[in-house]
Design an enzyme around this catalytic site. Structure first.
Site: not given
Lengths: 377, 622
Positions: B326, B371, B384
């Site tokens: 991420s 989310h 996310c």
């Protein structure tokens, strides 16, 4: 001119030393000079080699072979040499190419060809083949040679010289090239051409220099002046100059050279043996040795001047002068006058192959001198 | 032909050749006279000089090896120095009976078979008049033992030498690197003249990269020695010139804080000053003691290091290839804004998974319930996945690859340490060329969250983060900050290399992405909020968790039941202050589990250390 000389042999069959020498095609003066030089060589080798009799015996065996070859060559009529010039040269060239592909490496250069029973340097053949061929080629037509003949002659010299320089063996390449160039010089090419050639060489040098990389320039500089590189090539020169200089006028005496005996002078029984001579016998010994070389070459030049064909004249002249070039390149290197190229001191340095070739060359001189016809045909 | 044949005029020819012979004879006499003049000069005029040189003595030429330059950290703490040691050395040409000498020495000095084998090997490569090392680092007792027996070994002696020493031992093993004995291959490359008398050469790290500067130039001296080899006097000398000292950007305090906070995990921490590319910390764990290599590492020690499954010799900071996970998301977000695919306000609904149109396969978000509606700021702050699947799909792999290329993903950063690896930023062309396969749309999604084929080094992560922090100004990472010529007191700052300035259509795009990264640390729902709660400066960061072990479609990742080496890698990138960045850090903890729990606290420690803050240990919320 003198009939009695020819008839003498038939009239007096009884044995006389001078007859024997003549029958063997030996030139007594030349033989005497060579034996003297070889004797001095053995003496110096004994000192430089740390009084090792084994070394002397090995050198004596080589000397025996070399003198045998010399006498053998002396029996061959110069005309036969001229006739076989192309074959000899062609054979040498083929072997040089073979060395490039199948040669053995020794000391970082490919020079040797292993023939099973012995190892052999094809460049040695070329030392004689080049002057014989160039002399034969130029003498085919009236001298001085035409431009066309000159160019072919230069090619005949350049090809083997290039192959040998590639091995790499710069010293031998230079010697072979100069033996051929000397023939061309003796053949009477015009001074104008000679000066033009020298001039263009001198002009090419700065141009070449301009295009060289820095590291190449540095290499050339240390080649020309090895003393700037005291940890490498300069080491030999510094040591050999000390040995020579400390010899003084009359030297330290035989077997007493300190530089050479403290195992300090490198390659003292081969390329640097002149330094041992100069250390142990001083200026007097060194000058005498140089005079002996001049005398031997002088006899060779006399033989050339008395020769009866242009071929013989050119060949004998080239062999004699090349012999002096050998001495000059070696002594020049040892005394720090010339760059370091590995050329032994002729007939004195330890080692076999060059000895055989050198004495074979003197065999040619003897043959030329002793095969003269006493009368014009 | 026959008509053109001119008759030879024998008389004219012989006169011509004889003239030349006479000329050659005269020239020879002249040339030989020159040689004789030379001999007269040497043997008469310079006789005194040479005679005194040779007078029962001999002249030796000794190389004087230069002192290797010292290496300091940015505070002036010594990282590499030269300390005196004694070594047993031999000059082969002075040895009478080599085999006897070696045997006797083996017995006296307890040389091992390996010592002897290596010595014989070196013997072949040296000239006979050069010193060859038999054994380095003698103890006091060994020096004494040899000295008492010295008379038995002509040509062998004890030499005092300076050898390299790394006082910080393991702490800088990868960054500073080490020197070792010059090997056969290096022998071919180096200027052999300049390395006469030098035993060591830089093998890795700064020691290798700056070898030319650190080494210096050799000198020599010509000395006169007597028959026993004792020096009588010095004739001539050319002093050696020491190598340059180097001052690094590395900060020992940061380096130590990073190494310690990794505890017993393997991994890497890279910290940089984004304003000039200076590398402040460069840590790769596990590490090793570089001093082992200096005078030839024993084969036992070496095989232990080489065969260890933890691979301590492997420089993870420059060569470790990890999926960025991420931590790639801020860059992907920036790509979306810049290429006009999304705006700051665009929203995506995340039900916990994403499917390509017309496909059944569900690409899952790390949060299984989803989310809900997220914009860019939420998506970065909460990491996310669904938002980025969608964004990557819209961008397509070609544009994504092209954009990431600008930040140096898949390229070497150009740091001043050798053997950096380039990582991998996948593209259609790359897959075609290396695997001969077409690119699948699903792979674009995986690439969008930094998984799949993506491979980055910790240094690349720090470098890309630094470029992001500087709003597009890319600096080449530099470990060395300044150098000092031997004997000078002033340090010369080295130029920093500005590689590139990335143009953005709207500078607001930088701010939007950086704001979202601030939200990661300081936002209500940021994945690293536990490190930012009490922080007086604004930090922009991004957590990352990179999969090591593939989990099947419907399985849950359960750290308890997995072996540690299958745990996810934990990553974190950060810079501070967010508006005027001075400090960038990238952390990779192998098998650390979660970027938020394992990697972010390490970054926090470094920020505290760097800015001199006084804060307590954070309490990661459970």
């Amino acid at each position: 001119m003198n009939h009695s000389l020819i008839n003498d042999r038939q009239q007096r069959p009884s044995w006389q030393p001078s007859r024997f020498v003549e029958w063997l095609h030996i030139d007594a003066m030349l033989m005497l000079g060579l034996l003297l030089l070889l004797g001095v060589g053995l003496m110096m080798l004994f000192s430089a080699g740390g009084q090792d009799m084994g070394l002397i015996y090995r050198q004596l065996v080589r000397l025996g072979v070399a003198i045998g070859v010399m006498l053998l060559v002396a029996q061959i009529h110069p005309d036969r040499m001229r006739d076989s010039a192309y074959w000899l040269y062609g054979l040498g060239l083929m072997l040089l190419v073979a060395v490039l592909f199948f040669g053995h490496e020794g000391k970082g250069a490919q020079r040797w060809l292993d023939l099973g029973f012995f190892r052999f340097q094809p460049s040695e053949i070329m030392k004689l083949a080049v002057p014989i061929l160039v002399a034969a080629f130029l003498a085919e037509r009236p001298l001085p040679p035409s431009v066309w003949r000159l160019i072919v002659g230069l090619l005949l010299i350049g090809l083997p010289a290039f192959l040998i320089a590639k091995q790499p063996d710069l010293g031998t390449a230079i010697l072979i090239a100069s033996s051929g160039l000397i023939v061309i010089f003796l053949a009477g090419i015009r001074w104008k051409v000679i000066f033009a050639f020298l001039g263009s060489c001198a002009a090419a040098a700065p141009v070449l220099w301009y295009f060289m990389h820095d590291y190449q320039r540095r290499r050339v500089l240390t080649f020309l002046n090895p003393e700037t590189d005291p940890l490498g090539a300069g080491y030999h020169i510094i040591q050999s100059k000390i040995a020579i200089g400390s010899g003084g006028l009359f030297g330290q005496g035989w077997l007493r050279g300190t530089q050479s005996h403290l195992e300090f002078l490198p390659e003292r029984s081969t390329d640097f043996i002149f330094a041992v001579i100069a250390e142990e016998f001083g200026l007097a010994g060194a000058v005498l040795l140089l005079c002996l070389y001049l005398l031997i070459a002088g006899r060779g030049l006399f033989i050339a001047s008395q020769a009866q064909s242009s071929f013989s004249r050119l060949l004998a002249g080239s062999i004699s002068i090349t012999f002096l070039v050998y001495v000059f390149v070696n002594v020049g290197m040892v005394t720090g006058l010339l760059p370091v190229v590995g050329v032994p001191l002729p007939l004195v340095s330890y080692g076999g192959t060059s000895m055989v070739t050198l004495l074979a060359g003197f065999g040619i001189l003897m043959s030329i001198h002793t095969h003269r016809r006493m009368m014009s045909p | 032909m026959a008509s053109r044949f001119t008759l030879k005029d024998h008389f004219r020819e012989s006169r011509l050749v004889n003239g030349r012979l006479l000329f050659a004879a005269l020239l020879s006499v002249i040339v030989f006279s020159v040689v004789i003049v030379r001999l007269v000069v040497l043997q008469v005029f310079e006789y005194e000089h040479f005679d005194s040189l040779s007078d029962r003595n001999r002249v030796d030429i000794e190389p004087l090896p230069p002192q290797r330059g010292l290496i300091y950290d940015r505070n002036g703490v010594m990282l590499a120095e030269n300390i005196p040691t004694f070594s047993l050395e031999m000059v082969p040409e002075k040895v009478k009976d080599m085999d006897y000498t070696i045997d006797a020495l083996t017995e006296l000095m307890a040389l091992t078979d390996e010592d002897v084998a290596e010595f014989r090997d070196r013997l072949k490569r040296h000239r006979r008049f050069q010193q060859v090392v038999i054994r380095q680092r003698l103890t006091e007792a060994e020096v004494a033992r040899f000295s008492a027996n010295r008379h038995r070994f002509p040509g062998v002696d004890i030499e005092g030498r300076l050898i390299r020493h790394y006082p910080q031992a393991n702490l800088f093993s990868h960054a500073v690197g080490y020197v070792g004995r010059i090997n056969e291959r290096e022998m071919q490359i180096i200027d052999q003249q300049n390395y006469k008398g030098t035993l060591q050469i830089g093998k890795t790290g700064v020691e290798k990269y700056y070898e030319d500067q650190l080494h210096g130039t050799v000198g020599y001296r010509q000395v006169e020695t007597n028959v026993q080899g004792r020096i009588v006097r010095e004739l001539m000398s050319e002093p050696s010139h020491s190598g340059d000292d180097l001052l690094l950007n590395l900060d020992i305090n940061l380096q130590r804080a990073a190494a310690e906070s990794l505890t017993d995990f393997n991994g890497s921490v890279v910290a940089m000053d984004p304003r000039n590319g200076g590398v402040l910390a460069l840590v790769s764990k596990p590490d090793f003691d570089p001093n082992l290599f200096v005078s030839g590492i024993s084969s036992k020690d070496y095989s232990a290091l080489r065969d260890s499954p933890e691979r301590p010799l492997y420089d993870r900071a420059l060569r470790g290839s990890y999926p960025p996970g991420s931590t790639l998301k801020p860059f992907v977000a920036l790509a979306g804004l810049e290429l006009g695919v999304v705006t700051e306000q665009s929203r995506v609904y995340d039900p916990g998974w994403y499917s390509l149109p017309g496909h059944q396969h569900r690409y899952r978000c790390w949060k299984s319930h989803g989310h809900g509606w997220v914009n860019m700021k939420d998506a970065v702050a909460q990491s996310c996945d669904t938002y980025f699947y969608d964004l990557a799909h819209t961008l397509g792999i070609d544009r994504l690859h092209q954009f990431l290329d600008l930040f140096g993903f898949g390229h070497r950063t150009g740091i001043d340490i050798p053997s950096e690896s380039a990582g991998l930023s996948p593209s259609r062309e790359w897959k075609r060329a290396s695997r001969n396969q077409a690119w699948f749309p699903g792979e674009t999604l995986i690439s969008g969250i930094g998984q799949g084929f993506n491979q980055t080094t910790p240094l690349q992560l720090a470098h890309a983060t630094s470029t992001l922090a500087m709003r597009g100004v890319m600096q080449e990472p530099r470990v060395v900050r300044a150098s000092r010529k031997a004997g000078m007191s002033e340090m010369q700052l080295r130029n920093t290399e500005r590689v590139n300035s990335l143009p953005m259509q709207d500078s607001q795009h930088w701010e939007a992405v950086i704001d979202s990264m601030v939200e990661v640390v300081h936002g209500q729902r940021g994945t690293a909020r536990h490190i930012g709660e009490d922080m007086p400066i604004n930090i922009a960061g991004k957590t990352g968790t990179a999969q090591v072990f593939g989990i099947a479609q419907d399985e849950e990742y359960d750290a308890e039941t997995l072996e540690r080496k299958l745990h996810d890698h934990a990553l974190f990138i950060a810079f501070a202050p967010a508006d005027k960045p001075e400090f960038v850090v990238a952390v990779v903890v192998e098998n650390g589990g979660s970027g938020s729990k394992m990697a972010a606290p390490i970054a926090r420690k470094l920020i505290i250390e760097h800015f001199g803050l006084e804060l307590d240990e954070p309490q990661p919320d459970q």
